[in-house]
Scaffold this motif. Sequence first.
Motif, PDB file in Angstrom:
ATOM      1  N   ILE A 267      -4.117  -7.406  -6.043  1.00 42.73           N
ATOM      2  CA  ILE A 267      -3.460  -6.096  -6.024  1.00 42.73           C
ATOM      3  C   ILE A 267      -3.631  -5.449  -7.399  1.00 42.73           C
ATOM      4  O   ILE A 267      -3.993  -4.279  -7.514  1.00 42.73           O
ATOM      5  N   ARG A 268      -3.404  -6.240  -8.438  1.00 42.48           N
ATOM      6  CA  ARG A 268      -3.524  -5.714  -9.798  1.00 42.48           C
ATOM      7  C   ARG A 268      -4.934  -5.197 -10.056  1.00 42.48           C
ATOM      8  O   ARG A 268      -5.126  -4.106 -10.594  1.00 42.48           O
TER       9      ARG A 268
ATOM     10  N   ILE B 268       0.835  -1.207   0.000  1.00 38.05           N
ATOM     11  CA  ILE B 268       0.000   0.000   0.000  1.00 38.05           C
ATOM     12  C   ILE B 268       0.872   1.261   0.000  1.00 38.05           C
ATOM     13  O   ILE B 268       0.593   2.210  -0.742  1.00 38.05           O
TER      14      ILE B 268
ATOM     15  N   ILE C   1       3.507   0.868 -13.106  1.00 37.01           N
ATOM     16  CA  ILE C   1       2.939   0.123 -11.976  1.00 37.01           C
ATOM     17  C   ILE C   1       3.801  -1.103 -11.699  1.00 37.01           C
ATOM     18  O   ILE C   1       4.175  -1.385 -10.555  1.00 37.01           O
ATOM     19  N   ASP C   2       4.099  -1.838 -12.781  1.00 36.56           N
ATOM     20  CA  ASP C   2       4.937  -3.038 -12.625  1.00 36.56           C
ATOM     21  C   ASP C   2       6.271  -2.680 -11.982  1.00 36.56           C
ATOM     22  O   ASP C   2       6.731  -3.363 -11.061  1.00 36.56           O
TER      23      ASP C   2
ATOM     24  N   TYR D  41      -1.083 -11.041  -5.625  1.00 33.81           N
ATOM     25  CA  TYR D  41      -0.768 -10.123  -6.725  1.00 33.81           C
ATOM     26  C   TYR D  41      -1.952  -9.835  -7.660  1.00 33.81           C
ATOM     27  O   TYR D  41      -2.123  -8.723  -8.134  1.00 33.81           O
TER      28      TYR D  41
ATOM     29  N   LEU E 295       7.327  -8.131  -2.376  1.00 33.12           N
ATOM     30  CA  LEU E 295       7.006  -9.552  -2.434  1.00 33.12           C
ATOM     31  C   LEU E 295       5.837  -9.913  -1.531  1.00 33.12           C
ATOM     32  O   LEU E 295       5.684  -9.370  -0.438  1.00 33.12           O
TER      33      LEU E 295
ATOM     34  N   LEU F   8       5.721  -2.052  -8.241  1.00 32.22           N
ATOM     35  CA  LEU F   8       5.238  -3.146  -7.389  1.00 32.22           C
ATOM     36  C   LEU F   8       6.005  -4.456  -7.539  1.00 32.22           C
ATOM     37  O   LEU F   8       5.866  -5.359  -6.716  1.00 32.22           O
ATOM     38  N   ASN F   9       6.829  -4.554  -8.589  1.00 26.23           N
ATOM     39  CA  ASN F   9       7.548  -5.815  -8.832  1.00 26.23           C
ATOM     40  C   ASN F   9       8.381  -6.291  -7.669  1.00 26.23           C
ATOM     41  O   ASN F   9       8.555  -7.485  -7.475  1.00 26.23           O
TER      42      ASN F   9
END
Lengths: 707, 153
Positions: free
Chosen positions: B141-142, B106, B124-125, B138, B132, B128-129
């Motif tokens: 989240i997406r 968050i 975004i990727d 995930y 973990l 957030l990548n």
Amino acid sequence: MKNSNKIKRRVFIKVVGLSGGGLFLASYVPLQNLLANTGDDPKIFAPNVFLKIDSNGIVTIIVHRSEMGQGVKTALPMLVAEELEVDWDKIVIEQADVDAKYGSQTTGGSTSIRRSWEPLRVAGATARVMLITAAASHWNVSSDNCYAENGFVINKLNNEKLSYGELVDEASKLSIPTDVKLKDPKDFKIIGKRIHRVDTPDKIYGKAKFGIDVVIPGMFYAAVSRCPSFGGSVKSYDAAKAKNISGFRTVVQISSGVAVVADSTWRAFNGRDALNIQWDLGPNAKINSDDIHNKLVNKSKADGYEFESRGDINKNIEEEKILDAVYEVPFITHAPMEPMNCVAEFKDGKAELWAPTQNPQNARSEVAKALGISEVDVTVHVTLMGGGFGRRLVSDFAVEAAEISKAIKKPVKLTWTRQEDMKFGWYRPPSLHVLKGAIDAEGKAMKFSHHIIAPSITQFRFAPDLPPKDYDIKEGTVGLEYQIPNMRIAGSIIKTPIPISWLRSVYNTQNPFAIESFIDELAFAANTDPVEFRMKMLPDDSRLKNVLKVLAEKSGWGIGKILPKGRGRGVALFKGYDSFCAQVHEVTISGNKIKVDRVVAVIDCGIVVNPDLVEAQMEGAIVFGLSAALKGEITIKNGGVEQSNFDDYEILTYNEMPEIEVHYVKNTLPVGGVGEVGVPPCAPAVCNAIFAATGKRIRKLPIRLDS
Amino acid sequence: MPKYTLTVNEKKQTVDVDAGTPLLWVLRDNLGLTGTKYSCGEGICGNCTIHVNGKAERSCVINVEDAVGSSITTIEGLAEKHDHPIFKTWIELEVSQCGYCQPGQIMTLAALLEQNPKPSRKEIDDALNSVLCRCGTYQRIRNAVDKLVEEGQ
């Protein structure tokens, strides 16, 4: 039953048998000043250990299993609340401390809902029936003229209502019925609904207390240094440098190593790092992964102990096509995001623990044993946990914290580092699988033989002389639904000094990989579509076959059969934990890079208690299964684990997440397990997809396209 | 022992810790802000992500002395009024499982959306990548990110 109303401030405990099996403790506990502001003396109606209702109308439901993300803190109370007929939004949910009165509190084996399905509904229904009886007697009408709804009993004749709180006193005087009728699933109001998790807001606001967040007055902080090779021990140590660390309090040797105690976590880590320890590296200091691999290979040359057989695997069949393959799977580890930790306070001969444990009853017995005290003198408060996956079924961290607290005579919080979590785990054992099969001229599977060779968790942890018939390694190998006329299933165990234990779906992470991949090999040899090949081998009344049928439809199997170059889809099936699961994985391969694009999963787990939780568990299981298949490998060098953090023990990341679709088979069959059933199909389905895309058969995990 | 004055969640607080102590442990052990989670300790997993002057940073690899003079926000600060749209969406889509990594997820997302309410898929990727999640949240989240971006939050 005695008129408990006359006896104030005493506790009656009565043991009664209930139709749900097992024993329940019934207690009537008048408590004074529960609500101090009113000065009232609210009474508590607690006809069993899973719920209590006080005279102010507060309904509390007790959760006896551990919440680690799977949602039991929400799902278990749903079972009680359904039968109790209460307003879901008004109940209070309480985490149970360790206590034998709950039956097993072990949160593992996908059992929480399965094993609670009947007893928790019986618990709720029993209370409901007693409240209705109490109200009926108050109105002097028959119970048949009353029903319960939203925390009230209602008189059908005149619509009069009595709240549960008002009925506490009367209900407490009644004897506990033993043959309550449970609701018909068609009348469920809570079960089957997408009830929101009760603990989400606190978790996302940063307010939820995990084990690692627990603070108790006067608490010190500890870190432990352990021998770099398994089975080694402390020869001697010099703490001179550690003593110079600011905030240093003391250093103590415990059974697993040397602990440094300080006034903060960071200083405890620094103190631990400053220790100079001479280790006796023990008998395993020269063991490497290759040695374990060679042991597996050596054992594979024998036939193994036969778990199951039918027909004759050695008989020659006309025009048969014979296939042989060897599959291999490495050690992997749980690596929950919250490292191991525990708060312990040893005082006056008693131990109190705040532990993120999946197994409080084991933590209690292990701590009692280690400290030389009685189990009744050990209290375990179960905290929230940042993932478990089986790691927290072992109580090593609780024992360490308790030993340190006993030695320093102070409360202490022990925190493991991530490196320690990687290096001192209880790993999923490696395994080797020798498979043989044959198809006849019509492409029908005629022979199937599987020999698994692996270390046995049961043998390693509990039974050094485990007889072959009890080998746990057979999990997932026997009782296959495939109708193949000649079959032989066998197993051999090897011994290694590397600690092994249960990891989400245990041997079902390995056996179905070998089996479902090899079935694919047979299908290919038979020049038959892998779904069709499996369909033909499954009996018509099989739930697994039905799941496969639904999967074929939902995944669009067969539609667009010829995928573009570099893309492929694979299928795999699994039954276990009283549930059935089938998955299709779709992959894109570019060079040696694998991208899992889409996973379609179908599950038949009987009655679905909370669809959202089931979907979340399936999504999580698929990510867990893919992490293991694509990346997971623990290797051994000089008797210890080589990996130390998420950079050398990788897990799936956000951008690698496939699109997952979860579908159910709707029925009213008994509830099956959900936490683990989604893991086993992942490795074989993704490997079968890779084969479809590239023609390369993956027989060794983790998947490496460059080898 | 050195003393450091930090501005955390808009409050000035002085702590007595050693130079080189990771901010993570100051927040957790000294200030009682346990919403910031320890997991890898090496800046790999992102579970300890906080905001430093509005930017998402890993508190396990920031030394306390380097945080002096910066404005630090933890999950407790972001959640003070519970009114950030991320929270609403997270609850609505039931993103969390064990919940341990979620403060880090968050905080990472909040910083991204603050800087750019309409980030591209790649942005975004990239953000957030490296946060973990072992439970495998995930996908949710997406979905939550897509919803927030679509609503222009």
